[in-house]
Design a protein around this motif. Sequence first.
Motif, PDB file in Angstrom:
ATOM      1  N   THR A  63      -8.485 -33.143  21.473  1.00 21.52           N
ATOM      2  CA  THR A  63      -7.120 -33.623  21.292  1.00 21.52           C
ATOM      3  C   THR A  63      -7.036 -35.107  21.635  1.00 21.52           C
ATOM      4  O   THR A  63      -8.050 -35.746  21.890  1.00 21.52           O
ATOM      5  CB  THR A  63      -6.142 -32.846  22.189  1.00 21.52           C
ATOM      6  N   GLN A  64      -5.810 -35.617  21.646  1.00 23.35           N
ATOM      7  CA  GLN A  64      -5.469 -37.001  21.960  1.00 23.35           C
ATOM      8  C   GLN A  64      -5.795 -37.915  20.776  1.00 23.35           C
ATOM      9  O   GLN A  64      -6.941 -38.239  20.506  1.00 23.35           O
ATOM     10  CB  GLN A  64      -6.139 -37.511  23.237  1.00 23.35           C
ATOM     11  N   SER A  65      -4.740 -38.321  20.091  1.00 25.14           N
ATOM     12  CA  SER A  65      -4.906 -39.030  18.823  1.00 25.14           C
ATOM     13  C   SER A  65      -5.680 -40.338  18.966  1.00 25.14           C
ATOM     14  O   SER A  65      -6.497 -40.671  18.108  1.00 25.14           O
ATOM     15  CB  SER A  65      -3.539 -39.295  18.179  1.00 25.14           C
ATOM     16  N   ASN A  66      -5.462 -41.085  20.044  1.00 25.91           N
ATOM     17  CA  ASN A  66      -6.189 -42.341  20.200  1.00 25.91           C
ATOM     18  C   ASN A  66      -7.675 -42.110  20.457  1.00 25.91           C
ATOM     19  O   ASN A  66      -8.520 -42.872  19.980  1.00 25.91           O
ATOM     20  CB  ASN A  66      -5.582 -43.184  21.323  1.00 25.91           C
ATOM     21  N   ALA A  67      -7.995 -41.066  21.217  1.00 29.70           N
ATOM     22  CA  ALA A  67      -9.402 -40.740  21.451  1.00 29.70           C
ATOM     23  C   ALA A  67     -10.078 -40.346  20.133  1.00 29.70           C
ATOM     24  O   ALA A  67     -11.212 -40.757  19.846  1.00 29.70           O
ATOM     25  CB  ALA A  67      -9.519 -39.606  22.467  1.00 29.70           C
ATOM     26  N   ILE A  68      -9.372 -39.562  19.323  1.00 28.00           N
ATOM     27  CA  ILE A  68      -9.911 -39.162  18.026  1.00 28.00           C
ATOM     28  C   ILE A  68     -10.082 -40.383  17.129  1.00 28.00           C
ATOM     29  O   ILE A  68     -11.104 -40.526  16.438  1.00 28.00           O
ATOM     30  CB  ILE A  68      -8.990 -38.118  17.354  1.00 28.00           C
ATOM     31  N   LEU A  69      -9.104 -41.286  17.149  1.00 32.74           N
ATOM     32  CA  LEU A  69      -9.197 -42.502  16.331  1.00 32.74           C
ATOM     33  C   LEU A  69     -10.388 -43.363  16.741  1.00 32.74           C
ATOM     34  O   LEU A  69     -11.090 -43.917  15.885  1.00 32.74           O
ATOM     35  CB  LEU A  69      -7.909 -43.309  16.439  1.00 32.74           C
ATOM     36  N   ARG A  70     -10.618 -43.504  18.043  1.00 35.28           N
ATOM     37  CA  ARG A  70     -11.779 -44.286  18.482  1.00 35.28           C
ATOM     38  C   ARG A  70     -13.070 -43.623  18.032  1.00 35.28           C
ATOM     39  O   ARG A  70     -14.022 -44.297  17.611  1.00 35.28           O
ATOM     40  CB  ARG A  70     -11.765 -44.442  20.003  1.00 35.28           C
ATOM     41  N   TYR A  71     -13.122 -42.308  18.116  1.00 34.17           N
ATOM     42  CA  TYR A  71     -14.325 -41.568  17.725  1.00 34.17           C
ATOM     43  C   TYR A  71     -14.670 -41.799  16.260  1.00 34.17           C
ATOM     44  O   TYR A  71     -15.795 -42.177  15.922  1.00 34.17           O
ATOM     45  CB  TYR A  71     -14.102 -40.075  18.000  1.00 34.17           C
ATOM     46  N   ILE A  72     -13.685 -41.589  15.379  1.00 35.62           N
ATOM     47  CA  ILE A  72     -13.963 -41.763  13.952  1.00 35.62           C
ATOM     48  C   ILE A  72     -14.038 -43.243  13.598  1.00 35.62           C
ATOM     49  O   ILE A  72     -14.791 -43.660  12.709  1.00 35.62           O
ATOM     50  CB  ILE A  72     -12.922 -41.013  13.076  1.00 35.62           C
ATOM     51  N   GLY A  73     -13.282 -44.073  14.331  1.00 36.09           N
ATOM     52  CA  GLY A  73     -13.318 -45.507  14.076  1.00 36.09           C
ATOM     53  C   GLY A  73     -14.700 -46.099  14.289  1.00 36.09           C
ATOM     54  O   GLY A  73     -15.131 -46.989  13.541  1.00 36.09           O
ATOM     55  N   CYS A  89      -7.673 -53.737  20.656  1.00 38.21           N
ATOM     56  CA  CYS A  89      -7.430 -52.606  19.751  1.00 38.21           C
ATOM     57  C   CYS A  89      -6.763 -51.457  20.510  1.00 38.21           C
ATOM     58  O   CYS A  89      -5.749 -50.903  20.072  1.00 38.21           O
ATOM     59  CB  CYS A  89      -8.773 -52.159  19.148  1.00 38.21           C
ATOM     60  N   ASP A  90      -7.310 -51.133  21.681  1.00 38.23           N
ATOM     61  CA  ASP A  90      -6.761 -50.049  22.497  1.00 38.23           C
ATOM     62  C   ASP A  90      -5.343 -50.363  22.963  1.00 38.23           C
ATOM     63  O   ASP A  90      -4.486 -49.474  23.000  1.00 38.23           O
ATOM     64  CB  ASP A  90      -7.650 -49.809  23.717  1.00 38.23           C
ATOM     65  N   GLU A  91      -5.103 -51.621  23.329  1.00 41.73           N
ATOM     66  CA  GLU A  91      -3.778 -52.009  23.814  1.00 41.73           C
ATOM     67  C   GLU A  91      -2.708 -51.749  22.759  1.00 41.73           C
ATOM     68  O   GLU A  91      -1.637 -51.196  23.059  1.00 41.73           O
ATOM     69  CB  GLU A  91      -3.777 -53.482  24.215  1.00 41.73           C
ATOM     70  N   ALA A  92      -2.993 -52.147  21.531  1.00 44.93           N
ATOM     71  CA  ALA A  92      -2.034 -51.929  20.450  1.00 44.93           C
ATOM     72  C   ALA A  92      -1.804 -50.439  20.208  1.00 44.93           C
ATOM     73  O   ALA A  92      -0.661 -49.992  20.034  1.00 44.93           O
ATOM     74  CB  ALA A  92      -2.514 -52.614  19.169  1.00 44.93           C
ATOM     75  N   MET A  93      -2.879 -49.649  20.216  1.00 45.35           N
ATOM     76  CA  MET A  93      -2.734 -48.214  19.973  1.00 45.35           C
ATOM     77  C   MET A  93      -1.954 -47.538  21.094  1.00 45.35           C
ATOM     78  O   MET A  93      -1.113 -46.672  20.841  1.00 45.35           O
ATOM     79  CB  MET A  93      -4.104 -47.563  19.799  1.00 45.35           C
ATOM     80  N   ASP A  94      -2.205 -47.935  22.337  1.00 47.61           N
ATOM     81  CA  ASP A  94      -1.499 -47.316  23.457  1.00 47.61           C
ATOM     82  C   ASP A  94      -0.026 -47.715  23.469  1.00 47.61           C
ATOM     83  O   ASP A  94       0.846 -46.908  23.837  1.00 47.61           O
ATOM     84  CB  ASP A  94      -2.169 -47.693  24.776  1.00 47.61           C
ATOM     85  N   THR A  99       5.886 -46.065  22.050  1.00 50.71           N
ATOM     86  CA  THR A  99       7.036 -46.059  21.138  1.00 50.71           C
ATOM     87  C   THR A  99       7.248 -44.664  20.547  1.00 50.71           C
ATOM     88  O   THR A  99       8.381 -44.210  20.406  1.00 50.71           O
ATOM     89  CB  THR A  99       6.880 -47.081  20.002  1.00 50.71           C
ATOM     90  N   THR A 100       6.152 -43.993  20.213  1.00 51.92           N
ATOM     91  CA  THR A 100       6.264 -42.631  19.680  1.00 51.92           C
ATOM     92  C   THR A 100       6.895 -41.711  20.715  1.00 51.92           C
ATOM     93  O   THR A 100       7.751 -40.876  20.385  1.00 51.92           O
ATOM     94  CB  THR A 100       4.883 -42.103  19.265  1.00 51.92           C
ATOM     95  N   HIS A 101       6.482 -41.873  21.970  1.00 50.32           N
ATOM     96  CA  HIS A 101       7.033 -41.041  23.044  1.00 50.32           C
ATOM     97  C   HIS A 101       8.533 -41.266  23.197  1.00 50.32           C
ATOM     98  O   HIS A 101       9.300 -40.305  23.368  1.00 50.32           O
ATOM     99  CB  HIS A 101       6.312 -41.369  24.352  1.00 50.32           C
ATOM    100  N   PHE A 102       8.968 -42.521  23.097  1.00 50.93           N
ATOM    101  CA  PHE A 102      10.403 -42.807  23.208  1.00 50.93           C
ATOM    102  C   PHE A 102      11.192 -42.083  22.123  1.00 50.93           C
ATOM    103  O   PHE A 102      12.257 -41.516  22.380  1.00 50.93           O
ATOM    104  CB  PHE A 102      10.668 -44.312  23.093  1.00 50.93           C
TER     105      PHE A 102
END
Length: 205
Positions: A63-73, A89-94, A99-102
């Motif tokens: 799980t965790q979309s950013n972790a998955i994105l880094r993996y495939i990235g 790159c990580d700063e922008a994704m986090d 914003t999504t959480h808000f």
Amino acid sequence: MPNYTLTYFDIDGGRGDPIRLAFHIAGIPLDDRRIGFEQFAQLKPTLPFGVIPVLEIDGQPVTQSNAILRYIGKQADLYPTDPVQALYCDEAMDALEDTTHFVVQTFGLEGEALKTARENLAKGKLKAYLAGLEDLLQRGGGEYFADGRLTVADLKVFVQTRSLRAGNLEHLPADLVDTAAPKLVEHMQRIANDPRVAGYYSQRA
């Protein structure tokens, strides 16, 4: 090569679309398992942390979309090897996750409560974060967020900007990004015109 299955909502947006885009650009086969909200409610008790997206790698869920994105990235050459550029790159994704959480916090509200929450979000945190993301884009050179090229951060910001400008969220103005962070709109158009991204959406159509 492992077998990959992504489980996410049947929408072109959210946390799932950047992952789908990254797989497409990488040329790696993906079983894109799109589900409805009723299916999600049924699956939720069986999911790690009760959330999606979930990527199964040979049947093993992560799980965790950013972790998955880094993996495939990393496999798609969409993630910087330089530590500082990877940090950018990580700063922008986090920041996008914030914003999504808000926005997600307003789901389930109705009537005046929803209207007030969304209007306050548009004038407050969401506006501030969009302006902050625009600053991160400028730091990266104005075209991309990191490494002077397309990365998974660009894909994630592109999907979010595209979704906000679609005007699908009640009481969030469709021109919010245009007024709060116009450089993000230029960025969205730049990423949309990338042949690899355009090819994905053409295939979807």
